[in-house]
Design a protein around this motif. Structure first.
Motif: not given
Length: 201
Positions: A18-27
């Motif tokens: 998720q961090f790689i895909l820039k979904d930092f909250k869910k990651g």
């Protein structure tokens, strides 16, 4: 590769995809859940019956489906399914094969270095110790031992002195009561040639 990486990292450390895909909250939520659940299982006695890998499997599946949803929304279901399938292939098939080959290569390399460079020095050092003990024996009994096998059996700690670092048995020759010859066959395991290591009194 940029679409495979989120899937692959999710297998090993859920939330990173998720961090790689820039979904930092869910990651962050997934990664924190993984760390906390693993910590609790490893440190709380009443949770000790739960295998430590159990939360990893559950949260890993959560993370992978989260990555799938993001890629599906962005690139379509067909692309997301294809990337997931390739990731499974890499993690389940290619990664173990690569790891096995790498591990085998490391062990073979270590074995080569040992055989080429270390065994000779170890054998020489060991033969020096044996020579010292043979001299002490001679000083005490007035003669060198007739039987090498019986000599090294005197102390359990000398058990490794039966063979050199290449696992070839030492050859002991009592020339007379005051002279002996101790021979290691060397790297090639063949006695009486140029790579023998010989100790005399």
């Amino acid at each position: 590769m940029k679409n495979l990486l989120p899937f692959i990292t999710s297998f090993f450390l859920p939330g990173i995809g998720q961090f790689i895909l820039k979904d930092f909250k869910k990651g962050g939520i997934i990664l924190a859940s993984y760390i906390i659940s693993t910590f609790l299982i490893l440190n709380l006695d009443f949770l000790s019956l739960i295998p430590f890998w159990f939360p990893h499997i559950i949260i890993m599946i959560w993370a992978i489906f989260g990555v799938y949803d993001i890629i599906e929304e962005r690139d379509g279901k067909k692309s997301a399914t294809r990337y997931l399938a390739f990731s499974l292939l890499i993690v389940i098939v290619l990664f173990p094969i690569t790891l096995t080959l790498l591990t085998t290569g490391i062990f073979k390399g270590a074995e080569f270095v040992t055989n080429e460079y270390l065994n000779e020095d170890r054998t020489k050092t060991e033969m020096n110790k044996i020579s010292t003990e043979l001299s002490l024996y001679k000083n005490h009994y007035g003669t060198y031992p007739k039987n090498y096998e019986s000599f090294v059996s005197r102390k359990p700690i000398w058990g490794s002195w039966k063979a050199d670092s290449w696992k070839n048995p030492y050859k002991y020759e009592l020339i007379d009561s005051l002279n002996y010859k101790l021979i290691s066959a060397g790297k090639d395991g063949i006695y009486l040639n140029e790579d023998d290591i010989i100790r005399r009194n």
